[in-house]
Design an enzyme around this catalytic site. Structure first.
Site, PDB file in Angstrom:
ATOM      1  N   GLU A 106     -12.339 -15.834 -22.763  1.00  0.00           N
ATOM      2  CA  GLU A 106     -12.842 -14.559 -23.268  1.00  0.00           C
ATOM      3  C   GLU A 106     -13.838 -14.716 -24.419  1.00  0.00           C
ATOM      4  O   GLU A 106     -14.470 -13.738 -24.819  1.00  0.00           O
ATOM      5  CB  GLU A 106     -11.678 -13.681 -23.735  1.00  0.00           C
ATOM      6  CG  GLU A 106     -10.730 -13.244 -22.641  1.00  0.00           C
ATOM      7  CD  GLU A 106      -9.590 -14.230 -22.364  1.00  0.00           C
ATOM      8  OE1 GLU A 106      -8.592 -13.828 -21.749  1.00  0.00           O
ATOM      9  OE2 GLU A 106      -9.709 -15.420 -22.755  1.00  0.00           O
ATOM     10  N   TRP A 149      10.875 -18.102 -37.591  1.00  0.00           N
ATOM     11  CA  TRP A 149       9.983 -18.637 -36.564  1.00  0.00           C
ATOM     12  C   TRP A 149       9.918 -20.163 -36.618  1.00  0.00           C
ATOM     13  O   TRP A 149       9.848 -20.765 -37.677  1.00  0.00           O
ATOM     14  CB  TRP A 149       8.572 -18.085 -36.744  1.00  0.00           C
ATOM     15  CG  TRP A 149       8.439 -16.610 -36.530  1.00  0.00           C
ATOM     16  CD1 TRP A 149       8.148 -15.664 -37.470  1.00  0.00           C
ATOM     17  CD2 TRP A 149       8.577 -15.903 -35.296  1.00  0.00           C
ATOM     18  NE1 TRP A 149       8.111 -14.413 -36.892  1.00  0.00           N
ATOM     19  CE2 TRP A 149       8.373 -14.538 -35.554  1.00  0.00           C
ATOM     20  CE3 TRP A 149       8.874 -16.295 -33.978  1.00  0.00           C
ATOM     21  CZ2 TRP A 149       8.437 -13.557 -34.573  1.00  0.00           C
ATOM     22  CZ3 TRP A 149       8.938 -15.321 -32.999  1.00  0.00           C
ATOM     23  CH2 TRP A 149       8.724 -13.980 -33.295  1.00  0.00           C
ATOM     24  N   THR A 200      -9.695 -16.217 -15.895  1.00  0.00           N
ATOM     25  CA  THR A 200      -8.652 -16.917 -16.646  1.00  0.00           C
ATOM     26  C   THR A 200      -7.801 -17.726 -15.674  1.00  0.00           C
ATOM     27  O   THR A 200      -7.766 -17.438 -14.476  1.00  0.00           O
ATOM     28  CB  THR A 200      -7.766 -15.913 -17.396  1.00  0.00           C
ATOM     29  OG1 THR A 200      -7.116 -15.061 -16.440  1.00  0.00           O
ATOM     30  CG2 THR A 200      -8.583 -15.059 -18.354  1.00  0.00           C
ATOM     31  N   LYS A 212      12.018 -17.982 -31.896  1.00  0.00           N
ATOM     32  CA  LYS A 212      12.674 -17.190 -32.929  1.00  0.00           C
ATOM     33  C   LYS A 212      14.136 -17.585 -33.005  1.00  0.00           C
ATOM     34  O   LYS A 212      14.931 -17.265 -32.130  1.00  0.00           O
ATOM     35  CB  LYS A 212      12.543 -15.688 -32.645  1.00  0.00           C
ATOM     36  CG  LYS A 212      12.963 -14.830 -33.833  1.00  0.00           C
ATOM     37  CD  LYS A 212      12.594 -13.378 -33.637  1.00  0.00           C
ATOM     38  CE  LYS A 212      12.872 -12.583 -34.917  1.00  0.00           C
ATOM     39  NZ  LYS A 212      12.491 -11.162 -34.785  1.00  0.00           N
TER      40      LYS A 212
END
Length: 538
Positions: free
Chosen positions: A326, A440, A181, A435
């Site tokens: 992944e 949101w 990654t 937030k």
């Protein structure tokens, strides 16, 4: 049914036997290089034999530090076909991370482009497992370097057996490739791909409802070959006999445009930042890009305004895809369904800007903050979970620094909505959601709204702490040339007001010359937040 293992070597064998005349075209420091699949097959076998003579056995890791070119493609097949493990190393990692991934993978041999030698020379004393270095160069003589023992790629191939026979009794679940990654936080984490997973992922790339690669295509791999195997395109394109075009280290918009034009490229893919630069190039120069049937976007969400510009101004079909290191990486691809193609333009653009439906062979679900599965209504948000035969079930060496793998599912960290027809839209990364007052705000939606302004080149929105509302959005904007005198923060806010809720409006709009990006071209929001904290505390 016959129990035949799913291996990578038959993919190469098919290309060299069935498509011997098809070309691999590479940009190199010496100019354009052309090689056929028949020639590639011979050279790959020579490389496998040479590596075997140097002591490489089943399961041994061989690292590549290289751009996109024909030698790298040969290594893509030579290493896993002999039973070893191809470790494509991200050349844009920091020296600390570069040394870490080579040592963590326990690479025994490194194949290195000559112009990337300084990256390894700087960390040579920190490498604990590397036994030899192979230099990939167009030059007849090897460069001076502190690396030893040093071998010439071409010299090794000249001594390799062109009739080297690949083993057919490998376990299909044995490791074949690995990537790490890009590590926006902490150390990079390794993902180990198997013979089987690469085989199945390559097969899925040929489906009409994914990338639809076939012999008739010319595939330009703009995605670096060190980044999730260039999205698997080199493996699939070779197997299906597509002509391949590789830009080498020349990842510039004018080079890409010229290659598409001269080689009649039909499919290419890259992150939105690459295509932003191509759009900018197309604004000033004229190219014939009519051969393109698919411009693949991935790595980050593409704003509808960019999709509109490519499709309406330049007649280039845009397709959104989604995946991660992944996931090999293809998870979803966004094609209009047959009955959606006659929808009004704005509705079509809105669908194409989403990440699409899950590919055959995979399963998805999304969990809300309460841990329960969200409704597929296009409104409720939750973290995306994935499972399937080309999805990792853990990190290399059992890295436990994350709990991404639980109860048979990979927890992506991406917050999504899923509509009634299974179309997935990424709202944000869990760490990037804003937030504010208990509600949101999607930084991705806000960024897309800002980039719809004709004068905006790039935009990234991050959360900053707020005493009353907990967090509030701050927009960081890069303007196009010619607009820097006339666009103010208020102009951006006025532009946003009709399209977003009032409480979504950024508290600040900060203009920058450039935005920090990761090694694979994504906006580095962590670095951006740190910059803003320093700026706001002054």
């Amino acid at each position: 049914m016959m129990n035949v293992p799913l291996l990578i070597s038959p993919m190469l064998e098919r290309a060299e036997r069935v498509f011997p005349k098809k070309e691999i075209v590479s940009c190199t420091p010496s100019g354009l290089h052309r090689e056929t699949y028949a020639e590639m097959g011979v050279r790959a076998r020579r490389l496998s034999n040479a590596l075997q003579k140097l002591g490489i056995n089943n399961g041994d890791r061989v690292g590549t530090l290289a751009w996109n070119h024909y030698r790298h493609l040969e290594a893509y097949f030579a290493i896993p076909s002999m039973g070893a493990v191809l470790h494509t190393i991200n050349l844009r990692l920091s020296p600390e991370h570069l040394a870490y991934v080579i040592n963590h993978a326990e690479d025994r041999i490194l194949l290195i482009d000559d112009n990337l030698l300084p990256l390894i020379e700087a960390i040579r004393d920190e490498l604990t497992t590397v036994e030899a270095f192979i230099i990939m160069t167009d030059q007849s003589e090897l460069p001076e370097t502190n690396l030893s023992p040093l071998y010439s790629y071409e010299e090794l191939l000249s001594q390799g057996n062109p009739e080297f026979v690949y083993p057919k009794d490998l376990d299909e679940n044995s490791p074949a490739g690995m990537c790490y990654t890009s590590a926006t936080t902490g150390m990079p984490k390794g993902v180990l791909y198997t013979q089987r997973s690469i085989y199945l992922h390559s097969m899925i790339s040929g489906l009409a409802d994914t990338v639809g690669l076939s012999e008739g295509d010319t595939c330009l791999s703009v995605v670096p070959m060190f980044h999730v195997n260039a999205w698997g395109l080199p493996f699939a394109a070779t197997w299906f006999g597509a002509k391949q075009v590789m830009p080498g280290p020349m990842m510039k918009a004018d080079v890409i445009a010229n290659l598409i034009q001269s080689e009649k490229v039909t499919v290419t893919g890259g992150v939105p930042t690459i295509w932003m630069s191509l759009l900018k190039e197309l604004e000033t120069k004229s190219y014939d890009l009519s051969s393109l049937r698919m411009l693949l976007f991935g790595g980050a969400s593409a704003p509808p305004s960019m999709i509109r510009a490519f499709e309406e101004k330049h007649g280039i079909p845009v397709v959104h895809a989604y995946g991660m290191t992944e996931t090999s990486p293809i998870v979803t691809v966004s094609h209009l369904k047959s009955y959606q193609k006659d929808l009004p333009l704005e509705e079509r653009l809105a669908i194409k800007a989403k990440q699409g439906v899950v590919s055959p062979g995979l399963e998805v679900r999304a969990l809300g903050p309460d841990g329960k599965e969200i409704a597929w209504d296009g409104e409720e948000m939750g973290e995306l979970l994935i499972r399937g035969p080309w999805i990792a079930d853990g990190y290399y060496k059992g890295d436990r620094s994350t709990d991404s793998f639980r109860e048979g599912w990979f927890h992506t960290g991406d917050v999504v909505t899923i509509d009634t027809e299974g179309t997935i839209k990424i709202a944000d990364r869990t760490k990037d959601l804003i937030k504010s007052g208990g509600e949101w705000i999607s930084s991705v939606d806000l960024e897309n709204a800002i980039m719809a302004h004709e004068g905006v080149y790039e935009a990234a929105v991050v959360a900053m702490p707020h005493e009353k509302w907990q967090e509030r959005p701050v927009a960081c904007v890069v303007l196009k040339e010619g607009y820097r005198e006339e666009i103010t923060a208020e102009v951006i806010l006025e532009f946003l007001r009709p399209s977003v809720a009032k409480w979504w409006l950024p508290d600040e709009v900060i203009f920058m010359d450039e935005l920090p990006k990761s090694s694979v071209g994504k906006f580095l929001k962590r670095a951006l937040r740190e910059q803003l904290k320093s700026r706001l505390s002054m």
